[in-house]
Design a protein around this motif. Structure first.
Motif, short mmCIF file in Angstrom:
data_model
loop_
_atom_site.label_atom_id
_atom_site.label_comp_id
_atom_site.label_asym_id
_atom_site.label_seq_id
_atom_site.Cartn_x
_atom_site.Cartn_y
_atom_site.Cartn_z
N GLN A 44 0.82 -1.20 0.00
CA GLN A 44 0.00 0.00 0.00
C GLN A 44 0.86 1.26 0.00
O GLN A 44 0.59 2.21 -0.75
N SER A 45 1.89 1.26 0.84
CA SER A 45 2.73 2.46 0.92
C SER A 45 3.45 2.70 -0.41
O SER A 45 3.57 3.85 -0.85
N TYR A 66 3.63 6.01 7.73
CA TYR A 66 2.47 5.24 7.28
C TYR A 66 2.44 3.86 7.96
O TYR A 66 1.37 3.37 8.35
N LYS A 67 3.60 3.25 8.10
CA LYS A 67 3.66 1.94 8.77
C LYS A 67 3.22 2.05 10.22
O LYS A 67 2.48 1.20 10.73
N LYS A 68 3.64 3.12 10.90
CA LYS A 68 3.20 3.34 12.28
C LYS A 68 1.69 3.54 12.34
O LYS A 68 1.01 3.00 13.21
N ASN A 74 -4.42 -1.23 12.88
CA ASN A 74 -4.61 -2.68 12.92
C ASN A 74 -4.69 -3.20 14.35
O ASN A 74 -5.48 -4.10 14.65
N ASP A 75 -3.87 -2.66 15.22
CA ASP A 75 -3.93 -3.06 16.63
C ASP A 75 -5.28 -2.73 17.24
O ASP A 75 -5.84 -3.52 18.01
N LYS A 123 -4.06 12.36 14.85
CA LYS A 123 -2.65 12.32 15.25
C LYS A 123 -1.76 12.18 14.01
O LYS A 123 -0.78 12.92 13.84
N TYR A 124 -2.11 11.25 13.13
CA TYR A 124 -1.28 11.02 11.96
C TYR A 124 -1.51 12.05 10.87
O TYR A 124 -0.62 12.25 10.03
#
Length: 175
Positions: A44-45, A66-68, A74-75, A123-124
């Protein structure tokens, strides 16, 4: 008259043979390997980087953030996934309607999860805004919605459900 029945029998046999051969082809396929969440996020990224046309330096920053972001989302999903029933519907036990208290709890849990998701997105958004424009960040968040919709359509297709007609119908009105 006999030839008519003979041809009908012949056609029925051919159709049966054709469906059996199709089943044998399906049985011969190897099961597809499932991609890990990390592989999906990486794919995706890379797609988003290509769509946005980011340079190498910005792309590296983006992939890290993006991974974070995806890991946190997901968590949250994993933590709030509904429990699977012990007995699947249609296996001997009639489906029980939830009580008002159970529905109230489910709705409140959905609201809590929506708030948490919104907090993560805000936040993101601030993190992405440090190196991307607002329009680029909007594309990132829209990208996620687009793929959730596609994923849900594929699940419905595999389950044999008819596609929605576009309009929302309440659950009590579905027949």
């Amino acid at each position: 008259m006999k030839t008519k029945y003979f041809f009908m029998l012949l056609i029925a046999c051919l159709m049966g043979a054709q469906s059996l051969s199709a089943q044998n082809k399906e049985a011969g396929k190897r099961p597809r390997k499932r991609m890990s969440i990390e592989q999906i996020v990486e794919m995706q990224s890379n797609k988003i980087v290509a769509d946005l046309g980011l340079d190498d330096k910005t792309a590296d920053k983006f992939k890290e953030v993006y991974k974070k972001y995806k890991t946190e989302m997901n968590d949250l999903w994993k933590k709030n996934m509904p429990k699977k029933p012990e007995v699947m519907p249609g296996q001997g036990q009639p489906k029980q309607m939830p009580t008002d208290a159970e529905v109230d709890k489910m709705m409140r849990d959905k609201f809590k999860m929506s708030r948490k998701m919104l907090d993560i997105r805000e936040k993101y958004y601030d993190e992405f805004r440090k190196f991307l424009s607002p329009k680029q960040v909007e594309k990132i968040f829209d990208y996620g919605q687009h793929y959730r919709d596609r994923f849900q359509k594929e699940i419905n297709r595999r389950a044999g459900m008819k596609p929605k007609d576009g309009g929302h119908r309440p659950s009590w009105d579905r027949n």
